[in-house]
Design a protein around this motif. Structure first.
Motif, PDB file in Angstrom:
ATOM      1  N   ARG A  23       0.826  -1.217   0.000  1.00 24.56           N
ATOM      2  CA  ARG A  23       0.000   0.000   0.000  1.00 24.56           C
ATOM      3  C   ARG A  23       0.861   1.269   0.000  1.00 24.56           C
ATOM      4  NH1 ARG A  23      -4.988  -1.863   0.376  1.00 24.56           N
ATOM      5  NH2 ARG A  23      -5.549  -3.512   1.854  1.00 24.56           N
ATOM      6  N   SER A  36      -3.494  -3.700  -5.428  1.00 26.16           N
ATOM      7  CA  SER A  36      -4.272  -4.910  -5.721  1.00 26.16           C
ATOM      8  C   SER A  36      -3.713  -6.117  -4.977  1.00 26.16           C
ATOM      9  CB  SER A  36      -4.277  -5.178  -7.228  1.00 26.16           C
ATOM     10  OG  SER A  36      -4.956  -4.166  -7.929  1.00 26.16           O
ATOM     11  N   ASN A  68      -4.724  -5.957  -1.361  1.00 25.52           N
ATOM     12  CA  ASN A  68      -6.101  -6.420  -1.150  1.00 25.52           C
ATOM     13  C   ASN A  68      -6.187  -7.942  -1.178  1.00 25.52           C
ATOM     14  OD1 ASN A  68      -6.934  -3.747  -1.045  1.00 25.52           O
ATOM     15  ND2 ASN A  68      -7.522  -3.677  -3.207  1.00 25.52           N
ATOM     16  N   GLN A  92      -4.762  -9.340   1.996  1.00 26.22           N
ATOM     17  CA  GLN A  92      -5.699  -9.118   3.098  1.00 26.22           C
ATOM     18  C   GLN A  92      -6.805 -10.160   3.086  1.00 26.22           C
ATOM     19  OE1 GLN A  92      -5.200  -6.547   5.546  1.00 26.22           O
ATOM     20  NE2 GLN A  92      -6.561  -8.058   6.514  1.00 26.22           N
ATOM     21  N   LYS A  93      -7.258 -10.538   1.902  1.00 26.49           N
ATOM     22  CA  LYS A  93      -8.276 -11.594   1.813  1.00 26.49           C
ATOM     23  C   LYS A  93      -7.732 -12.918   2.354  1.00 26.49           C
ATOM     24  CE  LYS A  93     -10.819  -9.683  -2.127  1.00 26.49           C
ATOM     25  NZ  LYS A  93     -11.211  -9.876  -3.559  1.00 26.49           N
TER      26      LYS A  93
END
Length: 566
Positions: free
Chosen positions: A165, A212, A215, A218-219
């Motif tokens: 990030r 991306s 994300n 994180q999933k």
């Protein structure tokens, strides 16, 4: 003229009898790193620091290895990522044994050999949708974590999520390879959007972000392995391939399962060298060592004609068997015990003479019977756990196939299949391709000694053997063993079944550092010698002192990496 220039350059490069370092280590670019509690060695300094931070927080060496591997997928996408495959060897101090994990994925079940034949395709292309197989890395992370992890996966993946990030500066070697990949991979949907800055590769020192990927990680942190193989990530991959002429499906991902395997070993002059069995090429290193053990290297010096000649001839013998036997054991079981046995090595050794090189080599018949970019890392914790881990997208950044919103590229490992019916490595649905990536480990007297690996396609088993010889035969320390100039022989019977350039014995490629006399003698007896097209491989290693428990770390100069401890 080419060979003459090569020999002249080597003469200039050869170190004098007096080493150029105060410690007397002729080849080492720096001293070994030494630490009492923990050690990490990776091909990127930030990944090394992440691994150390995880262990300082109470994480195990496995937690640290997963954290570093995740970071390298962001920071070194030129060699790995969660779209690739994964292998590991773990020393567990509780059971006092090694555990192996094969995290390689299988071919799409809806793709058949007949499809290639109907399209007139004789070799699987290196990029695009056809070489893509199921990525096994994420499953491997969670398998290792489930058995040996201490920290929650959210904590293990958190550092990479932050870097993805907030950004990180791109390392020099990574920028170089990234720039080489952009022109050929930008044709594939999603690559340019996710892995370029305005259509170009990021430059050395330029900040790189991948929201991306943050994300996606994180999933995984929230939903575990099934978030990748059975959730929205798998559905996104499925839709992407359906829209772009591919075959990898949700069903392929949902069915994936890696496996725990027993490492195999041979004893080389009192040291047990461990590799994983096929579908990888690790046992080629064991076969080479068995052949070389029959020669007295107390009377053969490093860099001598005898050293290079015997190494190259042993490689030819092992790689002939590699082409014949190494494949997915579920489809083509290999006689591993026989191939790595001492009697078999003695039989094969008889084919070697000191007067001339072997021109053609056929596979042996035991009774009862080469390019790739990769990352290697190793970690060790305060409890004595050590991890040897290797991970790759295979050729460079992989297939170029980049599903929307996920932040990673799918591997092109399926290129290693052969489109010939009946070949051990012939393409079949749901089959694992031949694998080049191999972790290694050495034990002595039942205790952990060295966790190590060396990247680079067909160079990997050749590199493993050279590291073992440098440590055992030539008395080098951990750093010097990796920095010493390397040999690579090209031209063997390949896993594709092709006999590449072996009609004339192949090509011996040497890095700078071998003396003129060696090159001249090798040429005189019939070897084809060339300047190295490398550099060859990227080496990391950790050694544990069996008496004190102190760790020694090494990371060579051919990469951007770092060994560090605390």
């Amino acid at each position: 003229m080419r060979v003459f220039l090569f020999c002249f350059a080597l003469t200039l490069a050869w170190p004098s009898a007096a080493a150029d370092r105060i410690t007397g280590r002729a080849f080492a670019t720096r001293s070994e790193v030494i630490a009492p509690k923990a050690m990490a060695a990776t091909s990127h300094p930030l990944a090394t620091q992440i691994a150390l931070d995880v262990m300082k927080q109470g994480g195990s060496a496995v937690d640290a290895a997963i954290a570093a591997n995740a970071a390298l997928g962001l920071m070194e996408p030129t060699g790995n990522g969660m779209g690739g495959d994964f292998f590991a060897i773990i020393w567990d101090p509780k059971t006092r044994k090694l555990h192996g994990y094969n995290g390689s994925g299988r071919s799409p079940k809806s793709l058949t050999l007949e499809y290639f034949q109907q399209k007139g395709i004789t070799d699987i292309p290196p990029t695009g949708p056809l070489p893509v197989s199921v990525p096994g890395t994420v499953d491997g992370w969670f398998a290792l974590h489930g058995r040996f992890g201490k920290l929650p996966m959210k904590q293990v993946l958190a550092p990479t999520i932050r870097y993805a990030r907030d950004g990180h500066p791109v390392a020099e070697t990574v920028a170089y390879y990234w720039n080489r990949s952009v022109p050929k991979l930008s044709q594939y949907p999603g690559f340019k959007e996710h892995f370029t800055i305005g259509g170009r590769a990021p430059r050395t020192g330029e900040m790189w972000k991948n929201p991306s990927l943050a994300n996606t990680l994180q999933k995984l942190a929230d939903g575990g392995r099934d978030a990748f193989y059975k959730g929205d990530i798998a559905r996104t991959i499925d839709a992407y391939f359906k829209a772009n002429g591919g075959f990898l499906s949700y069903e392929d991902l949902a069915a994936h399962q890696g496996e725990w395997v027993e490492p195999v070993s041979t004893n080389y002059r009192g040291y047990d060298v461990w590799e994983l069995p096929p579908n990888g090429q690790g046992i080629a290193a064991l076969q080479m060592l068995n052949v070389l053990e029959g020669y007295d290297f107390t009377k053969i010096s490093f860099g001598s004609p005898e050293h290079v000649h015997l190494f190259v001839e042993a490689k030819k013998l092992a790689f002939a068997d590699r082409a014949r036997w190494y494949a997915d054991p579920a489809f083509q079981p290999a006689p591993v015990a026989k191939l790595i046995s001492k009697p078999y090595a003695a039989q094969r050794r008889k084919l070697i003479t000191m007067e001339k090189p072997l021109k053609e080599v056929q596979p042996g018949t035991p009774q009862e019977l080469q390019e790739g970019d990769t990352i290697y890392l190793t970690t060790a914790d305060a409890n004595g756990m050590m991890v040897s881990l290797i991970q790759s997208n295979y050729r460079g950044m992989g297939s170029g196939m980049t599903p929307p919103g996920l932040g990673f590229i799918l591997q092109d490992r399926g290129e290693m299949f052969v489109l010939k019916p009946g070949h051990p490595n012939s393409f079949e649905p749901g089959k694992r391709p031949f694998q080049t990536i191999i972790p290694a480990f050495i034990t002595k007297d039942g205790k952990p000694f060295v966790s190590f690996g060396l990247m680079g396609g067909a160079m990997q088993p050749q590199g493993h053997v050279q590291i073992v010889m440098n440590l055992v035969d030539f008395g080098m320390n951990l750093q010097e063993a990796g920095d010493a100039p390397r040999i690579q022989h090209e031209g063997s019977t390949e896993p594709t079944g092709q006999n590449t350039a072996m009609s004339d014995g192949g090509v011996v490629q040497l890095e700078s550092g071998y003396p003129y006399e060696t090159v001249r003698t090798l040429m005189d007896i019939g070897h084809h010698v060339e300047w190295a097209l490398g550099p060859y491989g990227g080496y990391q290693a950790i050694r544990r002192d069996p008496e004190t428990g102190v760790y020694y770390g090494a990371s060579e100069s051919r990469k951007d990496g770092q060994a560090a401890g605390y």
